[in-house]
Every structure is written in C-alpha cells, then in structure tokens.
Write a protein that holds these residues in place. Structure first.
Motif: not given
Length: 126
Positions: A39-52, A106-119
């Motif tokens: 998340q950049a200042t003034g912008k919406e959160r954006e999905g970058v990369s995921f791994i299974t 697509g669902e992850i990009m739209k709704h985010g994650m269930d658990s988050w760490g600090k940035g």
C-alpha cells in the motif's frame, strides 16, 4: 497463535534490489497461501504476489512480473519476496498475509488475506 512477521524493507535506489522475508509461526506455510500486498501513500492496497508452497504455484501482479520472485523455505517456515529492478512506483508498505488454500487468485486480490503481519516499508529513490 498465528503470527506473520515481515522484514527486509529499506531505502534503495531505482534499479536496486531488496529481499523481503515473512516468518510464519503458529501454522505451517504448506497449509495456506502466503503472499504479499502493498500500500502506497494515498493509494489502495494492492496484491503483489502469492505462493502455494505445497504445490509450488505462484502468482504475480502484472506490474512486478519479471522483476519480483516469490519463494518459500519450508524448513524455516518463511516466504521470501526477491525484488529486483526496483522502481520508484514500487515504494509502499509491504504486508505479508495468509489465506486458506481454497481461495482463488482473483478472490485474494479482491478481498485480501485472512491473517496479516505488520508491514515493512520499501522506499525506492529515483
């Protein structure tokens, strides 16, 4: 207790590299999709990369394809994001998170994650 601890951010010049780490505790990374948002200042959160990790399946948003690489180390229960050829527009707070394996990209990009760490803050100077 589920915890995700992100680290590795910093200040780098355009064209440089950084490696972010997401150390996971409380669950095994094989049992979840682990990934990075920013998340950049003034912008919406954006999905970058995921791994299974269990299936070695990865996803990258278009703007980072060919520059970022996500990987995992099951022994360390850690997910990494290697960021090369960094651009000023990559400047953001990067967050790692976890979501159940039944979610699609697509669902992850739209709704985010269930658990988050600090940035962790990544700043790319021009």
């Amino acid at each position: 207790e589920v915890q995700l601890q992100a680290s590795g951010g910093g200040l780098v010049q355009a064209g440089g590299s950084l490696r972010l780490s997401c150390v996971v505790s409380g669950f095994t990374i094989d049992d979840y999709i682990i990934g990075w948002f920013r998340q950049a200042t003034g912008k919406e959160r954006e999905g970058v990369s995921f791994i299974t990790s269990s299936a070695s399946i990865t996803y990258y948003t278009d703007s980072v394809k060919g520059r970022f690489t996500i990987s995992s180390d099951n022994a360390k229960n850690t997910v990494y994001l290697q960021m090369n050829s960094l651009k000023p527009e990559d400047t953001a707070v990067y967050y790692c998170g976890a979501v159940s394996l039944d979610r699609g990209w697509g669902e992850i990009m739209k709704h985010g994650m269930d658990s988050w760490g600090k940035g962790t803050l990544v700043t790319v100077s021009s």
